[in-house]
Structure formats: C-alpha cells, structure tokens
Design a protein around this motif. Structure first.
Motif, short mmCIF file in Angstrom:
data_model
loop_
_atom_site.label_atom_id
_atom_site.label_comp_id
_atom_site.label_asym_id
_atom_site.label_seq_id
_atom_site.Cartn_x
_atom_site.Cartn_y
_atom_site.Cartn_z
N MET A 1 0.85 -1.18 0.00
CA MET A 1 0.00 0.00 0.00
C MET A 1 0.89 1.24 0.00
SD MET A 1 -2.75 1.33 2.80
CE MET A 1 -4.30 1.17 1.98
N LYS A 2 0.46 2.26 -0.72
CA LYS A 2 1.17 3.54 -0.77
C LYS A 2 0.27 4.63 -0.18
CE LYS A 2 3.62 2.66 -5.09
NZ LYS A 2 3.79 3.17 -6.45
N GLY A 26 5.24 -2.87 5.66
CA GLY A 26 5.37 -2.92 4.20
C GLY A 26 4.85 -1.69 3.48
N ILE A 27 4.36 -0.72 4.21
CA ILE A 27 3.74 0.46 3.60
C ILE A 27 4.79 1.39 3.01
CG2 ILE A 27 3.69 1.98 5.61
CD1 ILE A 27 0.70 2.48 4.87
N ALA A 28 4.46 2.04 1.92
CA ALA A 28 5.33 3.04 1.30
C ALA A 28 4.74 4.42 1.59
CB ALA A 28 5.44 2.82 -0.20
N ARG A 44 13.24 9.39 8.17
CA ARG A 44 13.51 8.00 7.76
C ARG A 44 12.21 7.25 7.49
NH1 ARG A 44 15.54 5.90 13.62
NH2 ARG A 44 13.57 6.31 14.68
N TYR A 45 11.10 7.84 7.86
CA TYR A 45 9.80 7.20 7.65
C TYR A 45 9.20 7.53 6.29
CZ TYR A 45 10.28 6.55 12.65
OH TYR A 45 10.76 6.22 13.89
N ILE A 46 9.81 8.46 5.58
CA ILE A 46 9.29 8.88 4.27
C ILE A 46 10.16 8.27 3.18
CG2 ILE A 46 8.89 10.85 2.75
CD1 ILE A 46 8.17 12.44 5.29
N ASP A 47 9.53 7.55 2.26
CA ASP A 47 10.27 6.84 1.21
C ASP A 47 10.55 7.69 -0.01
OD1 ASP A 47 10.31 4.22 2.54
OD2 ASP A 47 8.14 4.31 2.28
N HIS A 48 9.67 8.63 -0.32
CA HIS A 48 9.87 9.46 -1.51
C HIS A 48 9.25 10.83 -1.29
CE1 HIS A 48 11.16 9.82 -5.63
NE2 HIS A 48 10.04 10.46 -5.89
N PRO A 74 -0.73 6.57 -5.31
CA PRO A 74 -1.00 6.28 -3.90
C PRO A 74 -2.41 5.73 -3.73
CG PRO A 74 -1.22 8.62 -4.30
CD PRO A 74 -0.71 8.00 -5.59
N ASP A 75 -2.57 4.88 -2.73
CA ASP A 75 -3.88 4.34 -2.41
C ASP A 75 -4.68 5.31 -1.54
OD1 ASP A 75 -3.57 1.61 -3.58
OD2 ASP A 75 -1.90 1.57 -2.17
#
Length: 90
Positions: A1-2, A26-28, A44-48, A74-75
């Motif tokens: 899930m994004k 597993g969340i993005a 560090r919790y933000i992927d992009h 994104p979902d």
C-alpha cells in the motif's frame, strides 16, 4: 500500500508516517512539500518526496499534486495542512 501525506516538514506528517511505518512495515510513504529545503530534511519514515508549488498558488498546486498522484499511484491521500486542504475541496 502507498500513502501520500502532504507537508513533509510538519510534525503531524512525521507522526503519521512513523505510526504507519511502525504498525504496517510494508507500507510506502510518499510526501510532498513546497519548500525546496524539505528534500534535504526528510524523515527516515518517508520513502519518496515531491516538491510542489505553494498551496496558495491553488491551480499550480492542484495540477502538480495530480501529477504526483498519476505517477506514484498512492492508495490514500492524507492532506495535513489546512492551506493544502482548501484548494483540494474547492
């Protein structure tokens, strides 16, 4: 899930991202912001991260956010700042 969370420099955004990462490993997390320095202070919790126009530039902001949504798929979108919510609901 994004999940796309706006206003990456807000403590609210970081708190939401941290909660989601800790409870759903597993969340993005995708985030946006309108200040150019934000891309250098990411959590560090933000992927992009995506840099957008200021929300006060409503048309440009909404068009840029739509581009992010079209590219990142994104979902869920979580707008955090009231200045960002206004252009999205009007």
């Amino acid at each position: 899930m994004k999940v796309l969370i706006t206003d990456s420099c807000s403590y609210k955004t970081i708190a939401i991202a941290r909660f989601l990462k800790e409870h759903y490993p597993g969340i993005a997390i995708i985030s946006t912001g309108s200040k150019s320095y934000q891309k250098y202070i990411l959590s560090r919790y933000i992927d992009h991260f995506y840099l957008l126009p200021k929300p006060t530039e409503s048309d440009k902001y909404v068009a840029s956010l739509k581009t992010v949504v079209d590219n990142a798929y994104p979902d869920v979108l979580i707008p955090v700042n009231s200045k960002e919510i206004g252009p999205l609901v009007l």
